[in-house]
Scaffold this motif. Structure first.
Motif, PDB file in Angstrom:
ATOM      1  N   ILE A   1       0.823  -1.209   0.000  1.00 16.66           N
ATOM      2  CA  ILE A   1       0.000   0.000   0.000  1.00 16.66           C
ATOM      3  C   ILE A   1       0.863   1.269   0.000  1.00 16.66           C
ATOM      4  O   ILE A   1       0.376   2.353  -0.308  1.00 16.66           O
ATOM      5  N   GLY A   2       2.145   1.136   0.338  1.00 13.87           N
ATOM      6  CA  GLY A   2       3.005   2.305   0.420  1.00 13.87           C
ATOM      7  C   GLY A   2       2.774   3.107   1.680  1.00 13.87           C
ATOM      8  O   GLY A   2       2.980   4.327   1.699  1.00 13.87           O
ATOM      9  N   ILE A   3       2.358   2.428   2.757  1.00  7.89           N
ATOM     10  CA  ILE A   3       2.078   3.084   4.040  1.00  7.89           C
ATOM     11  C   ILE A   3       3.222   2.800   5.001  1.00  7.89           C
ATOM     12  O   ILE A   3       3.597   1.639   5.227  1.00  7.89           O
ATOM     13  N   SER A   4       3.768   3.849   5.601  1.00  8.48           N
ATOM     14  CA  SER A   4       4.905   3.693   6.493  1.00  8.48           C
ATOM     15  C   SER A   4       4.461   3.376   7.919  1.00  8.48           C
ATOM     16  O   SER A   4       3.350   3.717   8.343  1.00  8.48           O
ATOM     17  N   THR A   5       5.347   2.697   8.644  1.00 13.24           N
ATOM     18  CA  THR A   5       5.177   2.380  10.062  1.00 13.24           C
ATOM     19  C   THR A   5       6.474   2.719  10.783  1.00 13.24           C
ATOM     20  O   THR A   5       7.468   3.087  10.144  1.00 13.24           O
ATOM     21  N   THR A   6       6.488   2.572  12.093  1.00 16.87           N
ATOM     22  CA  THR A   6       7.736   2.836  12.816  1.00 16.87           C
ATOM     23  C   THR A   6       8.797   1.793  12.477  1.00 16.87           C
ATOM     24  O   THR A   6       9.991   2.060  12.639  1.00 16.87           O
ATOM     25  N   LEU A   7       8.391   0.612  11.995  1.00 19.96           N
ATOM     26  CA  LEU A   7       9.368  -0.386  11.571  1.00 19.96           C
ATOM     27  C   LEU A   7       9.955  -0.053  10.213  1.00 19.96           C
ATOM     28  O   LEU A   7      11.142  -0.280   9.963  1.00 19.96           O
ATOM     29  N   LEU A   8       9.134   0.465   9.314  1.00 18.64           N
ATOM     30  CA  LEU A   8       9.555   0.846   7.971  1.00 18.64           C
ATOM     31  C   LEU A   8       9.078   2.278   7.734  1.00 18.64           C
ATOM     32  O   LEU A   8       8.021   2.516   7.161  1.00 18.64           O
ATOM     33  N   PRO A   9       9.844   3.264   8.211  1.00 22.38           N
ATOM     34  CA  PRO A   9       9.335   4.637   8.310  1.00 22.38           C
ATOM     35  C   PRO A   9       9.401   5.470   7.039  1.00 22.38           C
ATOM     36  O   PRO A   9       8.934   6.608   7.043  1.00 22.38           O
ATOM     37  N   ALA A  10       9.966   4.961   5.952  1.00 21.84           N
ATOM     38  CA  ALA A  10      10.069   5.768   4.742  1.00 21.84           C
ATOM     39  C   ALA A  10       8.687   6.008   4.158  1.00 21.84           C
ATOM     40  O   ALA A  10       7.961   5.063   3.831  1.00 21.84           O
ATOM     41  N   GLY A  11       8.313   7.266   4.008  1.00 22.45           N
ATOM     42  CA  GLY A  11       6.990   7.602   3.506  1.00 22.45           C
ATOM     43  C   GLY A  11       6.785   7.242   2.055  1.00 22.45           C
ATOM     44  O   GLY A  11       5.648   7.196   1.584  1.00 22.45           O
ATOM     45  N   TYR A  12       7.877   6.967   1.344  1.00 18.71           N
ATOM     46  CA  TYR A  12       7.755   6.629  -0.073  1.00 18.71           C
ATOM     47  C   TYR A  12       7.710   5.125  -0.317  1.00 18.71           C
ATOM     48  O   TYR A  12       7.803   4.663  -1.461  1.00 18.71           O
ATOM     49  N   GLY A  13       7.599   4.318   0.721  1.00 19.40           N
ATOM     50  CA  GLY A  13       7.433   2.881   0.561  1.00 19.40           C
ATOM     51  C   GLY A  13       8.605   2.209  -0.108  1.00 19.40           C
ATOM     52  O   GLY A  13       9.750   2.364   0.312  1.00 19.40           O
ATOM     53  N   ASP A  14       8.347   1.496  -1.207  1.00 17.03           N
ATOM     54  CA  ASP A  14       9.361   0.699  -1.881  1.00 17.03           C
ATOM     55  C   ASP A  14      10.078   1.467  -2.989  1.00 17.03           C
ATOM     56  O   ASP A  14      10.825   0.880  -3.762  1.00 17.03           O
ATOM     57  N   CYS A  15       9.870   2.764  -3.097  1.00 14.41           N
ATOM     58  CA  CYS A  15      10.544   3.538  -4.133  1.00 14.41           C
ATOM     59  C   CYS A  15      12.059   3.503  -3.928  1.00 14.41           C
ATOM     60  O   CYS A  15      12.550   3.664  -2.808  1.00 14.41           O
TER      61      CYS A  15
ATOM     62  N   ALA B   1      16.178   4.728  -5.014  1.00  7.77           N
ATOM     63  CA  ALA B   1      16.888   5.979  -5.282  1.00  7.77           C
ATOM     64  C   ALA B   1      16.795   6.370  -6.746  1.00  7.77           C
ATOM     65  O   ALA B   1      16.900   7.558  -7.097  1.00  7.77           O
ATOM     66  N   ALA B   2      16.582   5.386  -7.621  1.00  8.73           N
ATOM     67  CA  ALA B   2      16.445   5.680  -9.048  1.00  8.73           C
ATOM     68  C   ALA B   2      15.093   6.293  -9.377  1.00  8.73           C
ATOM     69  O   ALA B   2      14.932   6.897 -10.441  1.00  8.73           O
ATOM     70  N   GLN B   3      14.127   6.150  -8.480  1.00  6.73           N
ATOM     71  CA  GLN B   3      12.786   6.702  -8.695  1.00  6.73           C
ATOM     72  C   GLN B   3      12.684   8.027  -7.933  1.00  6.73           C
ATOM     73  O   GLN B   3      12.018   8.145  -6.918  1.00  6.73           O
ATOM     74  N   THR B   4      13.376   9.031  -8.442  1.00 12.12           N
ATOM     75  CA  THR B   4      13.559  10.282  -7.696  1.00 12.12           C
ATOM     76  C   THR B   4      12.248  11.012  -7.430  1.00 12.12           C
ATOM     77  O   THR B   4      12.040  11.546  -6.335  1.00 12.12           O
ATOM     78  N   ALA B   5      11.362  11.056  -8.418  1.00 15.68           N
ATOM     79  CA  ALA B   5      10.089  11.757  -8.220  1.00 15.68           C
ATOM     80  C   ALA B   5       9.269  11.077  -7.132  1.00 15.68           C
ATOM     81  O   ALA B   5       8.591  11.745  -6.333  1.00 15.68           O
ATOM     82  N   CYS B   6       9.331   9.774  -7.090  1.00 16.63           N
ATOM     83  CA  CYS B   6       8.614   9.016  -6.062  1.00 16.63           C
ATOM     84  C   CYS B   6       9.174   9.328  -4.674  1.00 16.63           C
ATOM     85  O   CYS B   6       8.423   9.519  -3.717  1.00 16.63           O
ATOM     86  N   ARG B   7      10.490   9.400  -4.578  1.00 12.01           N
ATOM     87  CA  ARG B   7      11.120   9.706  -3.295  1.00 12.01           C
ATOM     88  C   ARG B   7      10.778  11.114  -2.810  1.00 12.01           C
ATOM     89  O   ARG B   7      10.721  11.371  -1.611  1.00 12.01           O
ATOM     90  N   MET B   8      10.564  12.031  -3.742  1.00 16.18           N
ATOM     91  CA  MET B   8      10.324  13.428  -3.382  1.00 16.18           C
ATOM     92  C   MET B   8       8.849  13.750  -3.190  1.00 16.18           C
ATOM     93  O   MET B   8       8.506  14.871  -2.809  1.00 16.18           O
ATOM     94  N   ALA B   9       7.977  12.807  -3.446  1.00  7.83           N
ATOM     95  CA  ALA B   9       6.535  13.062  -3.357  1.00  7.83           C
ATOM     96  C   ALA B   9       6.115  13.326  -1.912  1.00  7.83           C
ATOM     97  O   ALA B   9       6.742  12.837  -0.962  1.00  7.83           O
ATOM     98  N   PRO B  10       5.041  14.092  -1.709  1.00  5.51           N
ATOM     99  CA  PRO B  10       4.533  14.301  -0.347  1.00  5.51           C
ATOM    100  C   PRO B  10       4.130  12.973   0.286  1.00  5.51           C
ATOM    101  O   PRO B  10       3.689  12.046  -0.408  1.00  5.51           O
ATOM    102  N   ASP B  11       4.309  12.877   1.594  1.00  2.47           N
ATOM    103  CA  ASP B  11       3.878  11.662   2.288  1.00  2.47           C
ATOM    104  C   ASP B  11       3.026  12.039   3.492  1.00  2.47           C
ATOM    105  O   ASP B  11       2.872  13.214   3.821  1.00  2.47           O
ATOM    106  N   GLY B  12       2.491  11.050   4.148  1.00  3.72           N
ATOM    107  CA  GLY B  12       1.601  11.281   5.276  1.00  3.72           C
ATOM    108  C   GLY B  12       2.241  11.080   6.629  1.00  3.72           C
ATOM    109  O   GLY B  12       1.523  10.968   7.643  1.00  3.72           O
ATOM    110  N   ASN B  13       3.564  11.014   6.687  1.00  6.81           N
ATOM    111  CA  ASN B  13       4.234  10.866   7.973  1.00  6.81           C
ATOM    112  C   ASN B  13       3.909  12.052   8.879  1.00  6.81           C
ATOM    113  O   ASN B  13       4.008  13.206   8.454  1.00  6.81           O
TER     114      ASN B  13
END
Length: 506
Positions: A311-325, A327-339
């Motif tokens: 789902i691309g939802i972060s938790t305290t175990l996997l806190p990255a707001g961009y999920g499985d994106c 480093a090559a998916q730069t736009a995905c990494r820079m997208a707003p998240d709900g953290n």
């Protein structure tokens, strides 16, 4: 920062370096040790029977006191544990709400539901585990009920050649990560689509019967982020049924390890072994229990990994707001998240993850049906005497758990040993995961399998749903189970029918 969808692909290496199975502990449970008297009594009650003249004591209650009445409806897997209290059932229902919640992209007007993606496979847990049952592969173009995903990795060419090299053999794809996400939020490209082609192969059974098996070939269509790695490894899975997870989690690790026979010392052709993974919660090696290759040690961690990867939802175990994106998916990494601090710096906080885990742990196992029918008893005898119970172990007794009354000290009948087994080249995905090789899978529990059609509206089985019936699933067995499969092929038709009838009663 951990950004992998499947952290055990690498974490397993850390666990393997200096850990043997006998060193593992149930770090996720607060339990009371068994007395010597209890150990003797449990050994006697869980010993496989040799008397098939009638049902065994308590056999109807597949989950002990947590068993729920069997219902031949789509809600058969959605009831809470039969022994749950009123107060804890309220927690179960709140967890169910979170399990069914549709997540939306960030930013949104609410802090409670945003954080979807940017890349994802589903907008809710329920979308894959519809009615808490099995997913299935597509039945035709435009099939909107598919719940299938594809794990990916590439060889680690820099892996050390050592006794633990199996743990270091794969890495996430540098562009596509650990899983192909076939959906995306607005402004982002999906990673691709699962492409499937089937080839039919014929199996001749005794008495002149013929069964056709469909062998899948998988690929990735319309890759959205450039060419695929030339050595990419693909593993397609459909969502498994959800019942009884808390009870499987409560089986003592020592009881599971006692069933290991990695060198086939007893000469029965079965050499199951434990999966070992590094727990993100405890920063220690633990027994892998959940996932098709037992890649996660607890319901909590399995839930967190599913939130991140699916789902691309972060938790305290996997806190990255961009999920499985990656480093090559730069736009995905820079997208707003709900953290947000409201949710412990993540998109779903520990309270929410705990409620979802509680819900998943307390989905009730239905009672057995027709267990005293003569054909079912005959099928049970065939199942036992053919050697199927070498992997599909009938019974366990769970730990005494003061803070988990639903799972505490229950005699359960899951029909699994929770170990990894080599199932041969026919079922191989050729993709290692932690300690599991490309031909190994965890023995799936069989309880509730006869209600699959009622719950999910189909009878697709095995890790990728290739089997269209229980008989096809049996005939796909190979490797350690090749001898058992051949017995099924060669036995009289009436015995095969009785065997299937037994499985349908579980």
């Amino acid at each position: 920062m951990i950004t992998m969808t499947i952290p055990t692909v690498l974490f397993g290496a850390l666990a393997a370096a200096d850990t043997k199975p006998n060193d593992l502990a149930d770090l996720h449970l607060s339990y009371e040790p068994r007395t010597e008297e209890e150990i003797v009594r449990i050994e006697a009650v869980t010993r496989p029977t040799t008397d098939f003249s009638g049902p065994e004591p308590f056999e109807m209650n597949s989950a002990g006191a947590a068993t729920v009445p069997a219902r031949d409806t789509s809600n058969a897997f959605s009831a809470p544990s039969g022994n749950i209290s009123f107060q804890r059932e309220l927690d179960f229902k709140v967890g169910n709400g979170l399990f069914r919640k549709l997540w939306v992209s960030s930013p949104s007007s609410t802090l409670a539901s945003d954080g979807l993606g940017p890349l994802y496979n589903a907008r809710s847990c329920q979308r894959c585990h519809l009615k808490d049952g099995r997913g299935h592969p597509p039945e035709g173009e435009g099939d909107g009920t598919v719940s299938m995903l594809m794990r990916i990795s590439i060889p680690d060419t820099g892996a050390a050649i050592s006794e633990i090299a199996e743990y270091l053999s794969t890495l996430p794809d540098p562009v596509y990560g650990g899983q192909i996400q076939d959906f995306s939020v607005a402004g982002h490209a999906a990673e691709g689509e699962i492409a499937i082609a089937y080839a039919e192969q014929q199996i001749l059974l005794s008495g002149g019967d013929t069964v056709w098996l469909r062998k899948p070939r998988y690929g990735i269509a319309n890759p959205g982020y450039g060419p695929l790695h030339p050595d990419i490894m693909l593993s397609v899975r459909v969502a498994p049924q959800m019942i009884g997870l808390g009870l499987l989690e409560a089986i003592p690790v020592a009881d599971i390890l006692a069933l290991e026979d990695p060198g086939d010392a007893d000469g029965d052709g079965i050499s199951g072994r434990a999966q070992i993974v590094m727990s993100s919660t405890y920063d220690a090696p633990m027994l892998g229990r959940f996932g098709l290759k037992a890649g996660q040690p607890s319901v909590w961690e399995q839930s967190a990994v599913a939130f991140a990867g699916d789902i691309g939802i972060s938790t305290t175990l996997l806190p990255a707001g961009y999920g499985d994106c990656t480093a090559a998916q730069t736009a995905c990494r820079m997208a707003p998240d709900g953290n947000t601090d409201v949710h412990d710096g993540a998109e779903i906080g520990d309270e929410g993850l705990g409620l979802v885990s509680f819900y998943a742990s307390n989905l009730g196992v239905p009672a057995r049906r027709d267990l005293d029918a003569p054909e079912v008893l005959r099928g049970k005898q065939i199942f036992y005497e053919t050697g199927c119970i070498s992997c599909h172990r009938p019974k366990f007794v769970t730990h005494r758990l003061p803070d988990q009354p639903e799972q505490s000290f229950q005699l359960i009948w899951p029909y699994t040993d929770m170990l990894l087994h080599d199932m041969g080249p026919g079922l191989a995905d050729n993709r290692p995961e932690a300690r599991a090789t490309g031909q190994e899978w965890r023995t799936p529990p069989l309880w509730g399998i006869g209600l699959t059609d009622a719950v999910s509206g189909h009878t697709y089985f095995l890790h990728d749903g290739r089997a269209r019936s229980l008989l096809e699933a049996v005939l796909w067995h190979g490797g350690e189970a090749e001898a058992q499969k051949q017995q099924v092929v060669n036995m009289p038709e009436a015995d095969r029918d009785a065997l299937i009838r037994f499985l349908e009663s579980l």
